[in-house]
Enzyme design. Sequence first.
Site, PDB file in Angstrom:
ATOM      1  N   ARG A 113      16.439  67.252 -33.132  1.00 18.53           N
ATOM      2  CA  ARG A 113      15.495  66.274 -33.688  1.00 18.53           C
ATOM      3  C   ARG A 113      14.076  66.477 -33.146  1.00 18.53           C
ATOM      4  O   ARG A 113      13.902  66.884 -32.007  1.00 18.53           O
ATOM      5  CB  ARG A 113      16.018  64.849 -33.431  1.00 18.53           C
ATOM      6  N   GLN A 160       9.722  54.443 -32.898  1.00 18.74           N
ATOM      7  CA  GLN A 160      10.043  55.199 -31.676  1.00 18.74           C
ATOM      8  C   GLN A 160       8.783  55.829 -31.105  1.00 18.74           C
ATOM      9  O   GLN A 160       8.556  55.804 -29.896  1.00 18.74           O
ATOM     10  CB  GLN A 160      11.115  56.244 -31.984  1.00 18.74           C
ATOM     11  N   ASP A 305      16.948  53.074 -42.179  1.00 19.85           N
ATOM     12  CA  ASP A 305      18.329  53.383 -41.764  1.00 19.85           C
ATOM     13  C   ASP A 305      19.359  52.934 -42.802  1.00 19.85           C
ATOM     14  O   ASP A 305      20.536  53.293 -42.699  1.00 19.85           O
ATOM     15  CB  ASP A 305      18.643  52.707 -40.420  1.00 19.85           C
ATOM     16  N   LYS A 332      16.562  62.359 -39.384  1.00 20.34           N
ATOM     17  CA  LYS A 332      17.396  61.340 -38.715  1.00 20.34           C
ATOM     18  C   LYS A 332      18.597  62.043 -38.066  1.00 20.34           C
ATOM     19  O   LYS A 332      18.562  63.251 -37.877  1.00 20.34           O
ATOM     20  CB  LYS A 332      17.821  60.283 -39.731  1.00 20.34           C
TER      21      LYS A 332
HETATM   22  C1  S3P Z   1      14.386  52.850 -34.220  1.00 22.36           C
HETATM   23  C2  S3P Z   1      13.406  53.254 -35.087  1.00 22.36           C
HETATM   24  C3  S3P Z   1      13.665  54.031 -36.309  1.00 22.36           C
HETATM   25  C4  S3P Z   1      15.138  53.979 -36.699  1.00 22.36           C
HETATM   26  C5  S3P Z   1      16.050  54.178 -35.538  1.00 22.36           C
HETATM   27  C6  S3P Z   1      15.808  53.123 -34.484  1.00 22.36           C
HETATM   28  C7  S3P Z   1      13.998  52.111 -33.009  1.00 22.36           C
HETATM   29  O1  S3P Z   1      13.311  55.367 -36.068  1.00 22.36           O
HETATM   30  O2  S3P Z   1      15.395  54.949 -37.695  1.00 22.36           O
HETATM   31  O3  S3P Z   1      17.399  54.117 -35.946  1.00 22.36           O
HETATM   32  O4  S3P Z   1      14.857  51.502 -32.360  1.00 22.36           O
HETATM   33  O5  S3P Z   1      12.800  52.108 -32.687  1.00 22.36           O
HETATM   34  P1  S3P Z   1      11.793  55.851 -36.253  1.00 22.36           P
HETATM   35  O6  S3P Z   1      10.973  54.911 -35.507  1.00 22.36           O
HETATM   36  O7  S3P Z   1      11.695  57.212 -35.666  1.00 22.36           O
HETATM   37  O8  S3P Z   1      11.574  55.829 -37.738  1.00 22.36           O
END
Ligand code: S3P
Length: 418
Positions: A113, A160, A305, A332
């Site tokens: 990833r 994230q 998600d 993902k």
């Molecule tokens: C998440 C943010 C999302 C999501 C992941 C959980 C988080 O990812 O797809 O399952 O807890 O901040 P991204 O922020 O990379 O889109």
Amino acid sequence: MGLHGEVTIPGDKSISHRAVMFGSLAKGTTEVTNFLQGADCLSTIGCFRKLGISIENTPERILIHGKGLHGLSAPDSTLDAGNSGTTTRLISGILAAQPFETTLTGDASIQKRPMRRIMEPLSMMGANITSINGNDCAPLHIKGAPLHAIHYHSKVASAQVKSAILLAGMYADEETKVTEPTISRNHSEIMLRTFGADVRTEGTTAIIKPQPVLTAQKINVPGDISSAAYFIAAGLCVPDSEILIKNVGINPTRDGILRVALAMGGNITLLNENHDGEPTADLLVKSSELHGITIEGDIIPTLIDEIPIINIMAAVAKGTTVIKDAAELKVKESNRIDVMVKNLSAMGAKITGTDDGMIIEGGSPLHGAYIQTHMDHRIAMSFAIAALFAEGETHIEDRELANISFPTFYQDLEKLQQ
Ligand code: S3P
């Protein structure tokens, strides 16, 4: 036979991760109830234990004995984030500021990833962060440093990425800002504020002031809407169903699945809404005739998600569903455009992948197939729901992947079938 009864959804994965992380950086003992005991969140606990934090995990609650913003200690071995992108990216923001070096890795899926998205801003802040295999993926080597504030313009709407920068920003010299193209889930902002940090939002920009004193809290984690989504889809699509899904988080940065299900013609009633802190509601879901819609733009991060399970709803619905602006699906836990196209086609659905989503012509009868999950928990659970509508047997490879985010998924589904 329809689905009937009540189900209480386990705690939200994103919020559970954050409770452990922020509790570890707070002074005092943080108590977390309805914590998600999924493998991803247990990976976060494992990492913080290695960083010197004592965490008691019992079925009723977890207790995190936080040591303050500067209380972590150097681990004596590599940190293992397992399958969890949230653990990997958020902890990197914290490790970027520590006065020690760490190596961070995860399973085969995590090692594919993209990590450039956090390596770039954290390096700009002054951390020394490298991909050991030189491919911008984990394992990462992180050498912390005194950080300086930045205003980062992220190309992707990613909580994230945003959270990694905000966490690093707590250790920076001045105010740190992150601007995203569209707002992503805001659990970090909400919970950091609860712990005492000075975080504010201006449009799609999140701003944090440095060096807060985080103070231990009591956190009750709401049910995960991403997990509820499988039962929302099942309740709507299995004829003669009526189910009550209890205590579901309905934060507006996460509730796209509800907006889409309603727009497709779904019969969903929100009951017992509670808007103290993270908002929650019970969802009463009844079988409905669904129709296809177009899903694009700002709503995408609020349901990113849930797109695999929305694909299953679209395959059952009448007419065409078009999903656009969702290129993030490719990075993902698996490439969810390719994996959904391959598996749904194998079941007889009409689905075409595009550069940033998919087009589904609903209404073709589905038949059983062998489902390749590509180590992706959401693929396993989505096809367990698709199997309810398929003629013949569906075999799901590695069905126990549900443990990553929803350990009681199969038992809960069975209860609704009795
Ligand atoms: C998440 C943010 C999302 C999501 C992941 C959980 C988080 O990812 O797809 O399952 O807890 O901040 P991204 O922020 O990379 O889109």
